[in-house]
Design an enzyme around this catalytic site. Structure first.
Site, PDB file in Angstrom:
ATOM      1  N   ASP A 105      -5.654  -4.923  -0.815  1.00  0.00           N
ATOM      2  CA  ASP A 105      -5.708  -5.997   0.425  1.00  0.00           C
ATOM      3  C   ASP A 105      -6.929  -5.546   1.331  1.00  0.00           C
ATOM      4  O   ASP A 105      -7.466  -4.436   1.240  1.00  0.00           O
ATOM      5  CB  ASP A 105      -4.512  -5.583   1.109  1.00  0.00           C
TER       6      ASP A 105
HETATM    7  N1  URA Z   1       0.357  -2.738  -1.953  1.00  0.00           N
HETATM    8  C1  URA Z   1      -0.060  -3.202  -0.990  1.00  0.00           C
HETATM    9  O1  URA Z   1       0.644  -3.486  -0.190  1.00  0.00           O
HETATM   10  N2  URA Z   1      -1.366  -3.375  -0.612  1.00  0.00           N
HETATM   11  C2  URA Z   1      -2.315  -2.989  -1.587  1.00  0.00           C
HETATM   12  O2  URA Z   1      -3.453  -3.282  -1.229  1.00  0.00           O
HETATM   13  C3  URA Z   1      -2.084  -2.412  -2.716  1.00  0.00           C
HETATM   14  C4  URA Z   1      -0.544  -2.253  -3.055  1.00  0.00           C
END
Ligand code: URA
Length: 236
Positions: A105
């Site tokens: 993310d």
């Molecule tokens: N899980 C998440 O919630 N975000 C990420 O970036 C990676 C794994």
């Protein structure tokens, strides 16, 4: 290795589009084994011939592998009209076909592998392969043994099936907790949704490792390095 055209060779190596490369050739900026080359269709043997652009030797690799310490605020994509991407962070001469293996993310930090090796990427991301990914997180709320059990059993995050068994290690339990979580899947926002499912919120997330690849702790946020031969061998 088969012979390839100089325009493709230079475009692959990161000297812009084939049109940009034609400009370099026309301007007599390119040599092959010391001879000026002006013809886009001229062929060369990448493993043997020495190509220079503006007097500097071109580094040509069929496959490139970089470990990036992804900072927050950068998107896991190759191109984006508005946002800085993880590929933009690789600032040296690079292959034009680099992409991130999976996504973190925008607000997640940590280990991200960038490569142009599609087979390796498929192997690491295939749902059937159950590749371990280890995350460190700060979580709003008291994480306790009931969460360890819930994550080991699998939780309902609103998909068709519950999450696969995940290993939750509590580093600090309190108003704000700190944990390490190992998951073998890569569902969208998976870690955040798993904590949300047990009534808690992730407030900071960092990936520490993926399969055998561990984030090099000498890399500061935004820094990257090529994988070592040994790291590549272990992954492939
Ligand atoms: N899980 C998440 O919630 N975000 C990420 O970036 C990676 C794994």
């Amino acid at each position: 290795m088969a012979k390839i055209r100089i325009d493709k060779y230079l475009a692959d190596a990161g000297f812009g589009s084939r049109k940009d490369v034609k400009g370099l050739l026309k301007a007599k900026q390119v040599t092959i084994n010391g001879e000026t080359c002006v013809h886009a269709e001229e062929k060369l043997e990448p493993a043997q011939d020495v190509v220079c652009v503006q007097g500097k030797m071109v580094v040509y690799e069929s496959f490139s592998y970089y470990m990036l310490h992804k900072p927050q605020g950068v998107v896991s994509a190759t191109k984006d009209a508005h946002e800085k991407t993880v590929v933009n962070l690789i600032t040296e001469q690079k292959r034009r076909d680099l992409f991130p293996v999976g996504r973190l993310d925008k607000d997640t930090e940590g280990l991200l592998l960038l490569t142009n090796d599609g087979k390796l990427s498929n192997d690491l991301l295939a749902p059937g392969k159950h590749v371990d990914k280890v995350y460190y997180a700060k979580v709003q709320g008291k994480v306790d043994e009931s969460d360890v059990k819930a994550f080991a059993d699998g939780v309902d995050i609103g998909d068709d099936t519950p999450t696969k068994s995940a290993d939750l290690r509590i580093l600090k339990s309190g108003e704000e907790s700190e944990i390490e979580l190992t998951i073998t899947e890569g569902r969208f926002h998976q870690v955040k949704r798993m904590f949300h499912a047990v009534g808690k919120e992730v407030i900071y997330l960092k990936r520490l490792s993926m399969e055998s690849l561990v984030l090099d702790n000498t890399l500061t946020k935004g820094e990257y390095r090529s994988l070592t031969e040994e790291e590549i061998k272990k992954l492939c």
